[in-house]
Scaffold this motif. Sequence first.
Motif, PDB file in Angstrom:
ATOM      1  N   LEU A   1       1.539  -1.465  -0.034  1.00 40.32           N
ATOM      2  CA  LEU A   1       0.200  -0.141  -0.170  1.00 40.32           C
ATOM      3  C   LEU A   1       0.695   1.685  -0.355  1.00 40.32           C
ATOM      4  N   VAL A   2       1.987   1.486   0.841  1.00 40.66           N
ATOM      5  CA  VAL A   2       2.897   2.709   1.191  1.00 40.66           C
ATOM      6  C   VAL A   2       3.936   2.586  -0.547  1.00 40.66           C
ATOM      7  N   LEU A   3       4.535   1.369  -0.583  1.00 39.39           N
ATOM      8  CA  LEU A   3       5.513   1.263  -1.739  1.00 39.39           C
ATOM      9  C   LEU A   3       4.716   1.648  -3.076  1.00 39.39           C
ATOM     10  N   ASP A   4       3.260   1.326  -3.072  1.00 39.91           N
ATOM     11  CA  ASP A   4       2.641   1.246  -4.777  1.00 39.91           C
ATOM     12  C   ASP A   4       1.131   1.193  -4.637  1.00 39.91           C
ATOM     13  N   ALA A   5       0.526   2.332  -4.592  1.00 40.18           N
ATOM     14  CA  ALA A   5      -0.812   2.533  -3.758  1.00 40.18           C
ATOM     15  C   ALA A   5      -2.048   1.404  -5.041  1.00 40.18           C
ATOM     16  N   ARG A   6      -1.572   2.589  -6.240  1.00 30.90           N
ATOM     17  CA  ARG A   6      -2.707   1.509  -7.536  1.00 30.90           C
ATOM     18  C   ARG A   6      -2.209   0.443  -7.566  1.00 30.90           C
ATOM     19  N   ALA A   7      -0.648   0.169  -7.645  1.00 31.70           N
ATOM     20  CA  ALA A   7      -0.443  -1.264  -8.176  1.00 31.70           C
ATOM     21  C   ALA A   7      -0.878  -2.605  -6.953  1.00 31.70           C
ATOM     22  N   SER A   8      -0.822  -1.774  -5.403  1.00 38.04           N
ATOM     23  CA  SER A   8      -1.114  -2.543  -4.785  1.00 38.04           C
ATOM     24  C   SER A   8      -3.324  -3.099  -4.378  1.00 38.04           C
ATOM     25  N   ILE A   9      -3.463  -1.546  -5.130  1.00 32.66           N
ATOM     26  CA  ILE A   9      -5.716  -2.109  -5.941  1.00 32.66           C
ATOM     27  C   ILE A   9      -5.534  -2.662  -6.234  1.00 32.66           C
ATOM     28  N   GLU A  10      -4.520  -3.466  -7.769  1.00 33.38           N
ATOM     29  CA  GLU A  10      -4.817  -3.391  -8.675  1.00 33.38           C
ATOM     30  C   GLU A  10      -5.023  -5.772  -8.232  1.00 33.38           C
ATOM     31  N   ALA A  11      -3.802  -5.888  -7.748  1.00 31.83           N
ATOM     32  CA  ALA A  11      -3.844  -6.976  -6.470  1.00 31.83           C
ATOM     33  C   ALA A  11      -4.802  -7.370  -5.786  1.00 31.83           C
ATOM     34  N   ALA A  12      -4.870  -6.041  -5.310  1.00 28.30           N
ATOM     35  CA  ALA A  12      -6.392  -7.354  -4.218  1.00 28.30           C
ATOM     36  C   ALA A  12      -7.285  -8.229  -4.519  1.00 28.30           C
ATOM     37  N   PRO A  13      -7.593  -7.841  -5.861  1.00 20.47           N
ATOM     38  CA  PRO A  13      -8.270  -9.548  -5.892  1.00 20.47           C
ATOM     39  C   PRO A  13      -7.774 -10.572  -5.839  1.00 20.47           C
ATOM     40  N   ALA A  14      -6.418 -10.443  -6.219  1.00 22.74           N
ATOM     41  CA  ALA A  14      -5.864 -12.037  -5.969  1.00 22.74           C
ATOM     42  C   ALA A  14      -5.526 -12.232  -5.014  1.00 22.74           C
ATOM     43  N   VAL A  15      -4.714 -11.519  -4.354  1.00 22.54           N
ATOM     44  CA  VAL A  15      -4.638 -11.842  -2.614  1.00 22.54           C
ATOM     45  C   VAL A  15      -5.905 -11.777  -2.248  1.00 22.54           C
ATOM     46  N   ALA A  16      -7.582 -11.557  -2.851  1.00 22.11           N
ATOM     47  CA  ALA A  16      -8.547 -12.120  -2.107  1.00 22.11           C
ATOM     48  C   ALA A  16      -8.302 -13.422  -2.512  1.00 22.11           C
ATOM     49  N   ARG A  17      -8.183 -13.451  -3.379  1.00 26.17           N
ATOM     50  CA  ARG A  17      -8.789 -14.993  -4.150  1.00 26.17           C
ATOM     51  C   ARG A  17      -7.864 -16.263  -3.361  1.00 26.17           C
ATOM     52  N   LEU A  18      -6.454 -15.997  -3.010  1.00 29.01           N
ATOM     53  CA  LEU A  18      -5.397 -16.881  -2.687  1.00 29.01           C
ATOM     54  C   LEU A  18      -5.996 -16.481  -1.559  1.00 29.01           C
ATOM     55  N   LEU A  19      -6.291 -15.500  -0.171  1.00 29.44           N
ATOM     56  CA  LEU A  19      -6.706 -16.014   0.873  1.00 29.44           C
ATOM     57  C   LEU A  19      -7.771 -16.802   1.277  1.00 29.44           C
ATOM     58  N   ALA A  20      -8.888 -16.565   0.421  1.00 29.23           N
ATOM     59  CA  ALA A  20     -10.063 -16.659   0.422  1.00 29.23           C
ATOM     60  C   ALA A  20     -10.421 -18.704   0.199  1.00 29.23           C
ATOM     61  N   ARG A  21      -9.274 -19.336  -0.771  1.00 24.07           N
ATOM     62  CA  ARG A  21      -9.027 -20.366  -0.338  1.00 24.07           C
ATOM     63  C   ARG A  21      -7.877 -21.065   0.335  1.00 24.07           C
ATOM     64  N   GLU A  22      -7.518 -20.393   1.462  1.00 24.42           N
ATOM     65  CA  GLU A  22      -6.717 -20.763   2.038  1.00 24.42           C
ATOM     66  C   GLU A  22      -7.104 -21.072   3.548  1.00 24.42           C
ATOM     67  N   LEU A  23      -8.050 -19.688   3.369  1.00 23.56           N
ATOM     68  CA  LEU A  23      -8.886 -19.617   4.455  1.00 23.56           C
ATOM     69  C   LEU A  23     -10.192 -20.589   4.688  1.00 23.56           C
ATOM     70  N   ARG A  24     -10.457 -20.910   3.114  1.00 19.35           N
ATOM     71  CA  ARG A  24     -11.943 -21.417   3.375  1.00 19.35           C
ATOM     72  C   ARG A  24     -13.207 -20.509   3.218  1.00 19.35           C
ATOM     73  N   ARG A  25     -13.138 -19.729   3.015  1.00 19.36           N
ATOM     74  CA  ARG A  25     -13.999 -18.226   3.039  1.00 19.36           C
ATOM     75  C   ARG A  25     -14.769 -18.470   0.810  1.00 19.36           C
ATOM     76  N   ASP A  26     -15.612 -17.916   1.065  1.00 21.63           N
ATOM     77  CA  ASP A  26     -16.372 -17.738  -0.060  1.00 21.63           C
ATOM     78  C   ASP A  26     -16.357 -16.702  -0.824  1.00 21.63           C
ATOM     79  N   GLU A  27     -16.697 -16.899  -2.116  1.00 22.98           N
ATOM     80  CA  GLU A  27     -16.487 -15.445  -3.338  1.00 22.98           C
ATOM     81  C   GLU A  27     -16.933 -14.084  -2.571  1.00 22.98           C
ATOM     82  N   ALA A  28     -18.307 -14.247  -1.381  1.00 23.17           N
ATOM     83  CA  ALA A  28     -18.919 -12.987  -0.895  1.00 23.17           C
ATOM     84  C   ALA A  28     -17.927 -12.484  -0.022  1.00 23.17           C
ATOM     85  N   TRP A  29     -17.217 -12.787   0.729  1.00 24.09           N
ATOM     86  CA  TRP A  29     -16.189 -12.838   1.675  1.00 24.09           C
ATOM     87  C   TRP A  29     -14.891 -11.391   0.443  1.00 24.09           C
ATOM     88  N   ALA A  30     -14.224 -12.463  -0.473  1.00 22.31           N
ATOM     89  CA  ALA A  30     -13.358 -11.948  -1.258  1.00 22.31           C
ATOM     90  C   ALA A  30     -14.267 -10.673  -1.685  1.00 22.31           C
TER      91      ALA A  30
END
Length: 106
Positions: free
Chosen positions: A45-74
């Motif tokens: 977020l501090v290093l490149d806020a715009r890139a972090s926003i663009e990366a957020a969906p991938a992070v959410a997908r990876l966390l959802a799979r790891e934490l057994r969360r659904d698409e609504a959570w992501a």
Amino acid sequence: MSEDVALNAPLHPALAIRQGEVVWHARQEMARTVEDVLARRTRSLVLDARASIEAAPAVARLLARELRRDEAWAAAQVRTYTELAHGWLLHAPAGTASRAVAPKVA
């Protein structure tokens, strides 16, 4: 085996983070939100806020799979993080580069 190869892929071209690092942060450091990974663990977020926003969906997908969360959570994670991260964007005139800056404190 193909999952291992995918986890070695960069999270975003502008960020020095691999997808596997998101999984590692969840497993080893108890990261539980997109904000936790992108703002605290990797400082993206501090290093490149715009890139972090663009990366957020991938992070959410990876966390959802790891934490057994659904698409609504992501989806909620992406919305929440994007709202936060927009406060870190410097809105530069068209044609110029924008950089992350700390949000103003009232």
